[in-house]
Design an enzyme around this catalytic site. Structure first.
Site, mmCIF file in Angstrom:
data_model
loop_
_atom_site.group_PDB
_atom_site.id
_atom_site.type_symbol
_atom_site.label_atom_id
_atom_site.label_comp_id
_atom_site.label_asym_id
_atom_site.label_seq_id
_atom_site.Cartn_x
_atom_site.Cartn_y
_atom_site.Cartn_z
ATOM 1 N N TYR A 150 0.796 -0.746 -0.373
ATOM 2 C CA TYR A 150 0.345 -0.276 0.021
ATOM 3 C C TYR A 150 0.727 0.960 0.599
ATOM 4 O O TYR A 150 0.792 2.350 -0.746
ATOM 5 C CB TYR A 150 -0.687 0.305 1.475
ATOM 6 C CG TYR A 150 -1.667 1.133 1.405
ATOM 7 C CD1 TYR A 150 -3.522 1.012 1.003
ATOM 8 C CD2 TYR A 150 -1.542 2.002 1.918
ATOM 9 C CE1 TYR A 150 -3.772 1.684 0.832
ATOM 10 C CE2 TYR A 150 -2.936 3.463 2.526
ATOM 11 C CZ TYR A 150 -3.303 3.098 1.372
ATOM 12 O OH TYR A 150 -4.679 4.105 2.052
ATOM 13 N N LYS A 154 1.421 3.991 -3.252
ATOM 14 C CA LYS A 154 1.705 5.780 -2.684
ATOM 15 C C LYS A 154 2.253 6.115 -2.436
ATOM 16 O O LYS A 154 2.637 7.843 -3.357
ATOM 17 C CB LYS A 154 0.900 5.687 -1.065
ATOM 18 C CG LYS A 154 -0.481 4.802 -0.633
ATOM 19 C CD LYS A 154 -1.879 6.351 -1.721
ATOM 20 C CE LYS A 154 -3.470 5.069 -1.426
ATOM 21 N NZ LYS A 154 -4.379 6.923 -1.722
ATOM 22 N N SER A 185 -13.979 7.904 8.559
ATOM 23 C CA SER A 185 -14.467 7.695 6.784
ATOM 24 C C SER A 185 -14.920 6.720 7.002
ATOM 25 O O SER A 185 -14.476 5.557 7.704
ATOM 26 C CB SER A 185 -12.841 8.191 6.219
ATOM 27 O OG SER A 185 -12.156 7.083 5.759
#
Lengths: 253, 265
Positions: A150, A154, A185
């Site tokens: 990840y 990024k 979120s």
């Protein structure tokens, strides 16, 4: 006069009402922008777009034809494109020695290849300058075990942002990334359900509270507006966690 | 329509030169609804800007600890609080490394590292009850190099790191601390160099966005960092049109640009 009067913006990754994309869409609508909201699921993004008078488009960031159609939707509907924001992202974690080629490719496809194609197609549609923003991550700033694929994808995208900014400046296009911290979120519900996790993270936030999707939206507004003489940067909205660290898994007990 | 800093109380130090960066920031803050104290060494210039923006003038010698503490105290008292503080002081010393004197090193250290350090020491107690936003004006040269600028660059870079540390320590008081890095900017500090034909042309090539910055760009960045909408702390914000993606011109680049400008004239 509102801060985005007369601007046309695309926001990709806005299908959940509690997402950064949806919060950004609401903030931009308040500031007078005309909006095209996109996500893989058109029905879901249409629910967010409806009350804002925005246009909803289905788009998978890994598919360049979808991105071409997305940019075209903005230009066809509103006559131009000024701002494009990418929040599309997927989760996925494993220690490096357990990470498969498939997992690496999946992360790279969305966060690196997807971001690269997003910047390309949005820039090609911007005829009079503009602002492109893509979501980076706190994991690029402080090491998070298990987040290799990840964070790597990024971080790669952040470098791509710098190169794109350097190239696209002469077209008046600014390109930046925005690194949210551990934000409450739609994507982080599972983590926020675990009290030891939130407690451990909160300890690493100098500002003493979690970033909200509204915090991210405010920053996106600033980066999107003509006032920001900023390009090729990663802006961190992490409650200051970038100054500290990510808690270790053994602290979640 | 309400300004973005409506009702806020702001102190801007380094605002005692006509149209310098501090004055441009102070004007913008006032236009956004803030009540502003302007500080610096030149009383007449401070009174002029304070009169223009219905603000308060506070004299301060940024190389003196007592003067810095007295300034923060006077600003807070006269404004009835202190929410925002900006340090826009600086000394743009250009001197080859081997020729930089001990006196110059001491002076720039006092203004650009000790002064900001003590300014932060004075601001934390002044803001810790209600929180606030502190903005240090740094420089792109804290990240990328410029010739004959060693003492300037080193002190600016040191202060950026101090900003991170203070942000980390006092975030729990609701105090955010960030710095902004302009690139070369047309200000009174750079006016003499900018007046030489060809000099500024040499800089433009370093800017992906095709122009160098203005004090208004920096003021806009300050409004963002100062506003309650901003949830950033401990960061160095590059407000310089992408200059750090490229480079400042070398001394030879500037000389060649000046020669070319003279030939074209």
């Amino acid at each position: 006069m509102a801060r985005l009067d007369g601007k046309v913006a695309i926001i990709l990754g806005a299908s959940d009402p509690r997402s950064m994309g949806a919060a950004t869409a609401r903030r931009f609508a308040e500031e007078g922008a005309k909006l095209v909201l996109a996500a893989r699921r058109k029905d879901a993004v249409a629910d967010v777009a409806g009350p804002l008078g925005a246009t909803a488009v289905a788009c998978d960031i890994t598919n360049e034809d979808d991105l071409i159609a997305l940019a075209k939707a903005a230009v066809d509907t509103y006559g131009k494109l000024d701002i494009a924001i990418n929040y599309a992202g997927i989760e996925g974690g494993a220690p490096v020695i357990e990470t498969t080629a498939e997992m690496l490719r999946q992360q790279a496809d969305v966060h690196f290849v997807g971001t690269g194609l997003f910047i390309k197609q949005m820039a090609l549609a911007m005829k009079d300058g503009g602002s492109i923003i893509t979501a980076s991550s706190l994991t690029v700033l402080v090491q998070a075990p298990g987040q290799g694929a990840y964070a790597g994808s990024k971080g790669g995208a952040d470098v791509l942002v710098k190169v794109a900014a350097n190239e696209l400046g002469e077209r008046g296009i600014r390109v930046n990334s925005l690194a949210p911290g551990f934000t409450k979120s739609a994507m982080t519900d599972a983590y926020f359900a675990m009290e030891p996790v939130t407690r451990a993270f909160l300890k690493e936030m100098p500002l003493g509270r979690f970033p909200t999707v509204e915090d991210i939206a405010h920053c996106a507004l600033w980066l999107a507006s003509d006032e920001a003489f900023v390009t090729g940067q990663r802006i961190d909205v992490t409650a200051g966690q970038a100054l500290r660290r990510t808690p270790r898994a053994d602290e979640f007990a | 329509m309400a300004g973005r800093l409506e009702g806020r109380k702001a102190l801007v130090v380094g605002a005692a030169g006509a149209d310098n960066m501090g004055q441009v920031i102070a004007r913008r803050f006032a236009a956004e609804g803030a009540k502003v104290a302007v500080a610096g060494r030149n009383r007449a210039a401070l009174d002029a800007i304070a009169g223009e923006i219905a603000g308060v003038a506070v004299e301060c010698d940024f190389s003196e600890r007592a003067s810095i503490f007295a300034m923060v105290d006077a600003a807070k008292t006269s404004l009835g609080g202190l929410d925002i503080a900006v340090n826009a002081t600086g000394w743009g010393l250009l001197k080859p490394f081997l020729e930089t004197t001990e006196e110059e090193i001491d002076k720039i250290y006092a203004l650009q590292l000790r002064g900001p350090f003590q300014f932060l020491q004075a601001l934390i107690p002044a803001m810790e009850e209600k929180g606030g936003s502190i903005i240090q004006i740094s420089s792109a040269t804290a990240t990328i190099l410029f010739h004959d600028h060693d003492a300037y660059m080193a002190t600016k870079a040191g202060t950026d790191h101090l900003v991170r540390s203070v942000a980390n320590q006092f975030g729990d008081k609701g105090i955010r601390v960030n710095s902004i890095s302009p690139g070369v900017t047309e200000t009174p500090m750079t006016a003499d160099a900018a007046a030489v034909p060809g000099v500024m042309d040499a800089f433009v090539k370093g800017y992906p966005l095709g122009r160098y910055g203005t004090s208004e760009d920096i003021a806009a960045g300050c409004v963002w960092l100062a506003s309650d909408e901003c949830f950033m702390t401990g960061q160095n914000l590059q407000v310089n049109g992408g200059l750090t993606l490229r480079a400042n011109p070398s001394k030879a680049d500037i000389e060649a640009s000046v020669v070319a400008a003279m030939a074209a004239a």
